[in-house]
Design an enzyme around this catalytic site. Structure first.
Site: not given
Ligand code: PLP
Length: 452
Positions: A158, A267, A296
Site C-alpha cells: 500500500f 516506504d 502518518k
Molecule cells: C498510509 C500509507 C500511505 C498513504 O498515506 P496517506 O497519508 O493516506 O496518503 C502510503 N504508504 C504506506 C506504507 C502507508 O501505510
C-alpha cells in the site's frame, strides 16, 4: 514527571452506555447525510477527546486505543509537549508558503529529520502533506534523477490513493476498481511473506525466489532493468497485513538495485519514526535505501509527509521541478520536530520494551487459541493473523472483523489489515499495564465469540 507516567495516572472510567451511545448514533446519522461515502468506516466510534492511549467518545465512554488513528498519533493523544509547541506556534504564525519563503520551524524539522537518517551520508528532505504525496515526490525524483520511467512495486503493498501511488498499491481490488487507466510503467513482484509464501515455497527460500522473480522474469519479459527508475517497498507491509519480510530480502534488493542503477525507495509511511523500536524499520535490514518516504506517525496527527533522499540524488532537482502549497507549514513542522525529539528521547525505547512485552503476551494467546495462526512484527507494529484451521491456514476474515467489532463494544479500538489480521499500532507511549488490559479484553472478546 515523564509524560508516560502522566498518562498512566489519568483516571480510568468504565463504559457508561451501550455502544454506540445515543450521541454517537445521532452524529453518525448526520455524518452519513453530508460525508462522501467512499470512506469505509469500520465501526461507529465517535471521538470526543483523548490522552495518551486512552480516548473518550461523545457519550463519555472510555476506550483503550490500540490503533492511534492508523499508526498516526505516535506521541499519544494530546501529548503535553506537542500541545505546547502547537499552541505557541498558532499564536505566532500558522503558514507562510515553505516553497516560496523561509521559516525556522521548517529548517529545524529538516535538520532534525536528516540527522536521523540511516548510514553516514547526507540527506535532503521535501515536505509534503500526506503519505501519498511523499510517494509521488519519490516517484518524480526517481524518474528525474535516473531519466528512466518504470517502477517496480510489490503485491499486497500500500502506497496511497493518488494516481501515481495507486498504480503501485496492490493491496485490495476495490482500491483500484473503477479508476483505470493508472500510471503506466508499473510492474509488480512478490513480497516474501514467510507465513504465506508465493507458490508455497519453503520460508527459508522465499526471499531468494522473490528476488529471482524480478531479475529472471520481470527483467527478461516485461521491463528491461535499464528502464527501471526505482523499486519501492515497505520494510514491513502495513495495509497488506503487517508482514515482516523474510530475512535477506532487503539486502538482496539493495544488491539488485546497485547492479542495475535502480533507486531503492523504502516506504516508511507506516513503519517509520520509532514505531518498530528503531527510527526507521529498514535499519533492521542493515542497508541504506536511496529514498525514505514518511508520513502518518511523523506529525503525531498533524497532517504532514516527508520524502527524504540521499543528497546526491535530491540535489539534481532544478528550482520549480516539484512543489506544493502546504509543505513546510509551520504547525506541521513544529509537530514533526517535537515528535522526532520525543521518538529519539523515549518513544523508540518504549516501543522496543513494551512492544516486546506485548508480542510475548500475544504469543501466549496464540498458544491458547487455534484460530490465531501467526503473531509477528517489530516494536509496536504487531500483527495477529486469524485462520480457519491450522492445516490449510485459510485466512479467517470474518473472525478478525468480529474481534475488531466485539473489542470496540468492550472498550478497545482495534483495526484489521490484510485478509484476516488485527494490527496493533498504538501510540508509542503505551504502558505494560495497558498491554495487560488489552490482552484481557482480547481474551474476553475471543471467549465471547466462542473462538477456539
Ligand atoms: C498510509 C500509507 C500511505 C498513504 O498515506 P496517506 O497519508 O493516506 O496518503 C502510503 N504508504 C504506506 C506504507 C502507508 O501505510
Amino acid at each position: 514527571m515523564s509524560p508516560i507516567n502522566l498518562f498512566k495516572e489519568f483516571p480510568v472510567t468504565d463504559l457508561l452506555t451501550t455502544i454506540p451511545g445515543p450521541r454517537a448514533t445521532a452524529l453518525v446519522d448526520r455524518d452519513t447525510a453530508v460525508m462522501a461515502p467512499c470512506s469505509g468506516r469500520v465501526y461507529p466510534f465517535v471521538m470526543d477527546r483523548g490522552l495518551g492511549c486512552e480516548v473518550w467518545d461523545v457519550d463519555g465512554n472510555r476506550y483503550l486505543d490500540l490503533n492511534a488513528g492508523i499508526a498516526v498519533v505516535s506521541t499519544g493523544h494530546s501529548h503535553p509537549r506537542l500541545v505546547q509547541a502547537l499552541q505557541d506556534q498558532v499564536s505566532k504564525f500558522i503558514h507562510m508558503a515553505g516553497t516560496d519563503f523561509y521559516n525556522e520551524p521548517m529548517v529545524k524539522a529538516a535538520e532534525k529529520i536528516t540527522s536521523l537518517m540511516p548510514g553516514s551520508g547526507e540527506w535532503q528532505v521535501f515536505f509534503a502533506n500526506s503519505g501519498t504525496e511523499s510517494v509521488e515526490a519519490a516517484i518524480k525524483l526517481a524518474r528525474y534523477y535516473t531519466k528512466r520511467q518504470n517502477v517496480i512495486g510489490f503485491y499486497s503493498s500500500f502506497h496511497g490513493r493518488s494516481y501515481g501511488s495507486l498504480s503501485i498499491t496492490a493491496s485490495k481490488p476495490y482500491q483500484r476498481k473503477g479508476f483505470f487507466p493508472l500510471m503506466p510503467g508499473v510492474f509488480h513482484a512478490f513480497y516474501p511473506n514467510p507465513y504465506r509464501t508465493p507458490w508455497g515455497v519453503e520460508p527459508e527460500r522465499v526471499a531468494e525466489i522473490c528476488l529471482d522473480f524480478i531479475e529472471k522474469t520481470l527483467f527478461t519479459t516485461t521491463t528491461p532493468a535499464d528502464d527501471v527508475a526505482a523499486i519501492i517497498a515497505e520494510p514491513i507491509q502495513g495495509e497488506g497485513g503487517y508482514v515482516v519480510p523474510a530475512p535477506g530480502f532487503w539486502q538482496g534488493l539493495r544488491d539488485l538495485c546497485d547492479r542495475h542503477g535502480i533507486l531503492l525507495i523504502a516506504d516508511e509511511v507506516q513503519s517509520g519514526v520509532g514505531r518498530t523500536g528503531k527510527m526507521w524499520a529498514v535499519e533492521y535490514e542493515g542497508i541504506v535505501p536511496d529514498i525514505i518516504t514518511s508520513a502518518k506517525g511523523i506529525g503525531s496527527g498533524v497532517p504532514v509527509g516527508a520524502m527524504v533522499a540521499r543528497k546526491e540524488i535530491s540535489s539534481v532537482w532544478k528550482p520549480g521541478a516539484h512543489g506544493n502549497t502546504y509543505g513546510g507549514n509551520a504547525l506541521a513542522m513544529r509537530a514533526v520536530y517535537e515528535t522526532l525529539c520525543l521518538a529519539e528521547e523515549e518513544l523508540m525505547a518504549n516501543a522496543n520494551e513494551v512492544g516486546g512485552y506485548f508480542k510475548q503476551r500475544l504469543h501466549e494467546l496464540e498458544d491458547r487459541y487455534e484460530c490465531i495462526g501467526d503473531v509477528r512484527g517489530r516494536g509496536l507494529m504487531i500483527g495477529m493473523e486469524f485462520i480457519k484451521d491450522n492445516v490449510n491456514k485459510d485466512p479467517h476474515g470474518d473472525l478478525s472483523n468480529a474481534v475488531m467489532e466485539e473489542s470496540f463494544r468492550r472498550g478497545m479500538l482495534l483495526l484489521t489489515c490484510g485478509k484476516s489480521t488485527i494490527r496493533f499500532c498504538p501510540p508509542l507511549v503505551l504502558t505494560k499495564d495497558q498491554v495487560d488490559e488489552g490482552i484481557n479484553l482480547l481474551n474476553d472478546t475471543l471467549q465471547a465469540l466462542g473462538a477456539k
